[in-house]
Write an enzyme that holds these catalytic residues in place. Structure first.
Site, PDB file in Angstrom:
ATOM      1  N   ASN A 178      -6.593  -2.312   5.567  1.00 35.94           N
ATOM      2  CA  ASN A 178      -6.983  -0.983   6.042  1.00 35.94           C
ATOM      3  C   ASN A 178      -7.932  -0.226   5.122  1.00 35.94           C
ATOM      4  OD1 ASN A 178      -5.286  -1.244   8.357  1.00 35.94           O
ATOM      5  ND2 ASN A 178      -3.531  -0.812   7.048  1.00 35.94           N
ATOM      6  N   LYS A 218      -0.561  -8.857  -5.045  1.00 41.83           N
ATOM      7  CA  LYS A 218      -0.122  -8.919  -3.653  1.00 41.83           C
ATOM      8  C   LYS A 218      -1.239  -9.474  -2.787  1.00 41.83           C
ATOM      9  CE  LYS A 218       2.522  -6.439  -0.172  1.00 41.83           C
ATOM     10  NZ  LYS A 218       3.330  -5.232   0.101  1.00 41.83           N
TER      11      LYS A 218
END
Length: 338
Positions: A178, A218
């Site tokens: 995003n 991550k």
């Protein structure tokens, strides 16, 4: 059954408003007294050492549910072995325009296009300092939307410098779908340069504070096997302390019949992500050969799916969407049975 009744009412409200309302309620003093009675004494301690840290159990809450560290104490009373807050950026930012969270209830899924909305690293530090929780707190950091991708690493270094002394471990989020171009940091020279600079900063801060704070990276579930093998190679080369697998996916094929135009973009989490993230963990586990621990996240909604993540190679696991769909009982069930 009581939770599912409450959930039914909450699901009548816009997802982001529902989230904020729920956490304001459970953060109230009266509700925390109920938490003390109903939750804390029912959670067994099952300590595990990972990244050189001692966790009271294997189950944590994933980043995203408490971006600003406002709910650390009430989350801790639910029994989590560790809490990861964020994603937080150097400067406060609004994120993407609303609405930006959507439920696909029939699939136990959530689509979000939040865009790292948060109140900034300084605000997070204040909230961590106010917290009474003395167990493991991970801090998930990202870049500001207006920071050019060529200068993105600088945002991570700023956050590391400021949060280092307060964090148990730091997660470098380079996999959110995003924030424009963020995922390019997972590839090629961008990835190598990021890891080199992050490890260099970690070494400097370790020397400065005489405290070693582990670094986790991550990653996305949308990486190919070849890309995952290359990531594994670089994680080992730069001696990264852990990898979190995975973030949300841009693959919406599993919910195609449920898609509406308003939420055709954004990161998909929940049950549709379960097998995809577990497959990534399996590939990483084989390629990392236990040299670097894996924190498994994505679609955990039961004891079985929690065990699958661990069986596939995860040392620790995290939940988010599963908590939304199944409530605090899921936490107790998983901890008692893994």
């Amino acid at each position: 059954m009581f939770y599912y009744f409450i959930r039914k009412l909450l699901f009548l409200i816009d997802a982001e408003k529902s989230h904020n309302l729920t956490f304001k309620c459970i953060n109230s003093k009266s509700f925390q007294l109920l938490q003390d009675f109903f939750f804390t004494h029912k959670i067994p301690s099952k300590k595990i050492t990972c990244m050189g840290l001692t966790f009271k159990n294997k189950l944590g809450i994933a980043a995203g549910i408490d971006k600003n560290g406002e709910y650390i104490d009430c989350l801790s009373k639910m029994g989590f072995g560790f809490i990861e807050v964020g994603t937080v950026t150097p400067l406060p930012q609004y994120g993407n325009i609303k609405p930006r969270i959507f439920r696909i209830t029939s699939k136990e899924a959530i689509i979000n296009k939040m865009g790292f909305n948060n109140l900034g690293i300084e605000n997070l530090i204040k909230n961590i300092k106010k917290s009474r929780f003395k167990e493991i707190i991970g801090v998930n950091i990202g870049k500001n939307k207006n920071t050019n991708i060529d200068n993105a690493v600088q945002d991570y270094l700023i956050c590391m410098e400021k949060i280092y002394i307060y964090a148990s471990y730091i997660t470098i989020n380079i996999s959110s779908p995003n924030t424009i171009n963020l995922r390019t940091l997972q590839y090629g020279q961008n990835f190598k340069s990021l890891l080199y600079k992050i490890k260099k900063k970690q070494h400097e801060l370790h020397k400065k504070y005489l405290k070693y704070v582990p670094i986790a990276i991550k990653i996305s579930p949308d990486l190919s096997k070849k890309e995952l093998l290359n990531i594994s190679k670089q994680l080992i080369r730069y001696e990264i302390d852990a990898v979190i697998a995975t973030n949300t996916t841009l693959d919406h094929s599993s919910i195609q019949n449920n898609l509406k135009k308003i939420y055709q973009k954004g990161g998909l989490s929940g049950l549709p992500l379960q097998k995809k993230s577990t497959n990534v963990i399996s590939i990483l586990s084989k390629s990392l050969k236990k040299k670097i621990p894996i924190i498994g996240v994505g679609g955990i909604n039961s004891i079985y799916s929690a065990k699958e993540k661990i069986k596939s190679g995860a040392s620790l696991i995290q939940i988010y969407s599963g908590l939304i769909y199944h409530g605090p009982k899921l936490i107790r069930n998983i901890i008692k049975n893994i």
